[in-house]
Scaffold this motif. Structure first.
Motif, PDB file in Angstrom:
ATOM      1  N   LEU A 166      23.348  27.173 -28.315  1.00 26.12           N
ATOM      2  CA  LEU A 166      22.767  27.725 -29.480  1.00 26.12           C
ATOM      3  C   LEU A 166      21.611  26.769 -29.559  1.00 26.12           C
ATOM      4  O   LEU A 166      20.374  27.346 -30.200  1.00 26.12           O
ATOM      5  N   LYS A 167      21.746  25.546 -29.641  1.00 32.09           N
ATOM      6  CA  LYS A 167      20.462  24.537 -30.160  1.00 32.09           C
ATOM      7  C   LYS A 167      19.652  24.616 -29.006  1.00 32.09           C
ATOM      8  O   LYS A 167      18.569  24.659 -29.366  1.00 32.09           O
ATOM      9  N   LYS A 168      20.135  24.502 -27.773  1.00 32.24           N
ATOM     10  CA  LYS A 168      19.062  24.345 -26.644  1.00 32.24           C
ATOM     11  C   LYS A 168      18.278  25.763 -26.297  1.00 32.24           C
ATOM     12  O   LYS A 168      17.140  25.458 -26.072  1.00 32.24           O
ATOM     13  N   TYR A 169      18.789  26.630 -26.274  1.00 28.67           N
ATOM     14  CA  TYR A 169      18.239  27.859 -25.698  1.00 28.67           C
ATOM     15  C   TYR A 169      18.136  28.884 -27.089  1.00 28.67           C
ATOM     16  O   TYR A 169      17.124  29.802 -26.813  1.00 28.67           O
ATOM     17  N   GLY A 170      18.686  28.621 -28.043  1.00 29.80           N
ATOM     18  CA  GLY A 170      18.502  29.709 -29.255  1.00 29.80           C
ATOM     19  C   GLY A 170      19.507  30.944 -28.953  1.00 29.80           C
ATOM     20  O   GLY A 170      20.168  31.149 -28.146  1.00 29.80           O
ATOM     21  N   ALA A 171      19.733  31.608 -30.144  1.00 28.92           N
ATOM     22  CA  ALA A 171      20.930  32.605 -30.365  1.00 28.92           C
ATOM     23  C   ALA A 171      20.210  33.678 -29.500  1.00 28.92           C
ATOM     24  O   ALA A 171      20.947  34.661 -28.735  1.00 28.92           O
ATOM     25  N   VAL A 172      18.985  34.114 -29.032  1.00 28.52           N
ATOM     26  CA  VAL A 172      18.417  35.195 -28.455  1.00 28.52           C
ATOM     27  C   VAL A 172      18.106  34.502 -27.251  1.00 28.52           C
ATOM     28  O   VAL A 172      16.992  34.066 -26.983  1.00 28.52           O
ATOM     29  N   SER A 173      18.769  34.428 -26.222  1.00 26.98           N
ATOM     30  CA  SER A 173      18.516  33.751 -24.781  1.00 26.98           C
ATOM     31  C   SER A 173      19.726  34.325 -23.996  1.00 26.98           C
ATOM     32  O   SER A 173      20.753  34.877 -23.968  1.00 26.98           O
ATOM     33  N   GLU A 174      19.410  34.182 -22.646  1.00 28.37           N
ATOM     34  CA  GLU A 174      20.204  34.587 -21.642  1.00 28.37           C
ATOM     35  C   GLU A 174      21.712  33.681 -21.557  1.00 28.37           C
ATOM     36  O   GLU A 174      22.627  34.485 -21.515  1.00 28.37           O
ATOM     37  N   GLN A 175      21.410  32.507 -21.836  1.00 28.70           N
ATOM     38  CA  GLN A 175      22.618  31.803 -21.786  1.00 28.70           C
ATOM     39  C   GLN A 175      23.736  32.072 -23.054  1.00 28.70           C
ATOM     40  O   GLN A 175      24.818  32.322 -22.857  1.00 28.70           O
ATOM     41  N   THR A 176      23.108  32.550 -24.257  1.00 28.33           N
ATOM     42  CA  THR A 176      23.926  32.708 -25.392  1.00 28.33           C
ATOM     43  C   THR A 176      24.469  34.205 -25.266  1.00 28.33           C
ATOM     44  O   THR A 176      25.705  34.432 -25.176  1.00 28.33           O
TER      45      THR A 176
END
Lengths: 415, 415
Positions: free
Chosen positions: A322-332
């Motif tokens: 969440l910190k690195k990529y944000g809530a709106v991201s592929e990873q999340t």
């Protein structure tokens, strides 16, 4: 045969309600192979209604009127049509009985006096029973022209049309018209048209028409023939070729099957349970799945994780992601989907996270950016979209794409 | 002044789309105090369109046409209106420039040749800029009659009408018309009418009209006066009296405020966080709350507990309650609401459990039976409903009643 529609009602002229009857009837008339050149809305006014009916009967063979059959003084469609076509009025004992029965089964203790007006019909007219109200429908025939009168409320009009008027109109047609629907998701209307261009241009019978819906494209193949079997035979190779060209983009060939129904059917077929992990759609995705009767067999629980804290608590999305990529991201999105499966012990989870706006967009992550992921038996799929439109439209499109990704994930894993 | 609407487009005659433009324009014309007697739909056919325009200009002062302004051969609304009203065509340099600019900002590399057709306008007509497409709108005036031509896509038509046509039509009116909306929930239309009957019957200026929406009633008070201030003065005591009589049933007096917006505003005002625990609505309730921009301040997570197991797992509904009273019961609804608060650490939870059908109903618990409960600071409220309609309609009504119970729970606790 030419048909025309007249909707009667001051509430339409005032814009109080959207006229959905007209779209319903126009679509069904097109299916019947009837030509339509005019649709008119007119108020509950004797002279204007009479003039409109006269004009319509002059230029068309069949005039379908909706509305103005109620019990009040304002309702005059029946009386005006009888007058224009030269029918005297009389009481229909069968309709009187039906009205009595309707009120016996209702919460009303006494029958309002003005309801007896609804038992008056043009003498010799064909009376159409109303299973959902007190106003009967009517068919008047005179000098080769036909007027069909239907109640205005869609809940009364639609079943009456389908069960009683559609077969009647069909029987007037020299030819049989049949059509086959092909429902498509995951590809745009212009791309569908491009794939089918030679077929669309080359065919006159059957015809091929495409319709854009939110996130979907519907293709209708329509054939005219002497009988049903011949019509089906004409359509068959064309439908087969369209299905071949569009492959897995086709989710259904059933008229009344929605995308969520097709998804639920696939889940049932492979005995899978599904769950949802939603951020920006906030429950709408689960809401559509649950719209399918019997969804409880494949859907037991869903999680709406709007805040980051909720994403961590229920779905175990890692703090660093969440910190690195944000809530709106592929990873999340991926971690949400995997977390949903583990939290609910379902076989598959579809997750949605995105920016529905209107605020919160940046150059890097604009409003409309949505990530959708599925997790099924250890296999993850993720897609990103950039939807246009307002908040509601962005969320609606995200729901359709999420249902479709779930569908394709099942196909890819089980076929 | 009498206005009439003509929608141009074969797709409407084929029933491919619902005509929402007409409802939008009719409502706005009613707001302007214009009379409307006819609305017509006609296809992209020269002779029929010309005849329809001629008839409309004979019987009405203003004719508003939508559709048929596109770049293809089929689009002929502009040409036909110019012909009927005797205008020659010419190129409008300003519109040509705007088309060039539109394409510069779009994904298209070259401007399709047929788009230049859209720069052709009836000589001397007033041109209305289109901020959302390439087809300009037009106003033609001749012999005291007016034709207003607007593009068909709602996303182009609506802002053009609101920003350019509405003020123009307003300037033609000798009087100012203003209206005030009062939005009501928790009481039916006939009960509202009964409470306001003497006001509705007694008033001619302002007028009072009621409109039924799903689970809501809207009351519009409309005044005519010499200027805005005078109109507001006429409305004020009537609006005040209506609000007094309807009390807490009134949830908003703002034209664009939805029920979920009113609820979110109340939550924000009292600094409360809310959650949802949904069974039959399956996410739709949360989905509506999240439709409000900025809902993340008051809503962080929601639970969709469709199965009994999920109700126990997330909401701690007791096994004995489910066994003794069943999942669709007052007791289960109450425990779901309380459990939602504890599970999510929110201030208030609204819970819904019911039978949306079509199957699963019994004599004791019929399809349509829905229990709604709220839990707020230790205080529980529960209500039961028996909704009519199909699965989708039952769920939609349940969502409205749940939002309203949440609203009333907050009012009861904090006022």
């Amino acid at each position: 045969m030419v048909v025309e529609l007249i909707s009667v009602g001051t509430e339409l002229l005032l814009g109080n309600i959207v006229n959905t009857n007209t779209q319903f009837l126009a679509e069904k008339c097109a299916l019947l192979g009837l030509s339509m050149y005019y649709q008119t809305v007119v108020g509950d006014n004797h002279d204007r209604l009479a003039q409109t009916v006269r004009t319509a009967l002059e230029r068309s063979d069949v005039v379908i009127l909706t509305g103005g059959l109620g019990p009040t003084e304002d309702d005059m469609t029946k009386e005006v049509c009888a007058e224009v076509m030269g029918y005297p009025m009389e009481e229909d004992p069968h309709t009187r009985e039906r009205i009595e029965e309707y009120f016996r089964n209702s919460a009303y203790k006494v029958i309002p006096d003005n309801n007896w007006k609804q038992a008056q019909v043009p003498a010799g007219a064909r009376v159409l029973d109303n299973d959902n109200g007190t106003a009967p429908g009517l068919i008047l025939e005179k000098d080769g022209k036909i007027a069909v009168l239907l109640p205005g409320p869609p809940v009364e009009m639609k079943p009456m049309f389908i069960n009683q008027v559609y077969p009647y109109l069909q029987s007037l047609q020299p030819e049989v018209i049949r059509s086959q629907m092909i429902k498509i998701c995951g590809i745009g209307e212009s791309a569908v048209e491009e794939k089918l261009l030679d077929l669309i241009d080359g065919q006159t019978n059957p015809t091929i028409a495409t319709y854009a819906k939110t996130g979907e494209v519907h293709v209708r193949v329509t054939a005219k023939a002497a009988d049903e079997e011949a019509a089906r035979k004409i359509m068959k190779p064309v439908v087969k070729e369209i299905r071949r060209r569009l492959g897995d983009f086709v989710y259904s060939t059933k008229e009344n099957e929605t995308l969520e129904m097709a998804v639920v059917k696939l889940l049932e077929k492979y005995e899978l349970t599904a769950t949802t992990a939603e951020s920006c759609t906030g429950g709408l995705l689960a809401g559509r799945l649950v719209n399918v009767p019997g969804a409880s067999e494949i859907f037991r629980e869903g999680l709406i994780t709007y805040s980051n804290k909720a994403k961590r608590k229920y779905l175990d999305v890692s703090k660093s992601t969440l910190k690195k990529y944000g809530a709106v991201s592929e990873q999340t999105a991926k971690e949400m989907a995997a977390g949903g499966v583990f939290a609910t012990d379902s076989d598959v989870c579809v997750a949605v996270t995105g920016l529905a706006g209107p605020d919160g967009g940046t150059e890097e992550k604009p409003v409309g950016l949505v990530y959708i992921a599925t997790y099924l038996k250890g296999s993850v799929k993720v897609e990103s979209y950039h939807f246009k439109g307002d908040r509601a439209k962005i969320r609606e499109q995200a729901v359709v794409k999420a249902l479709d990704l779930l569908r394709r994930s099942i196909l890819d894993n089980y076929r």
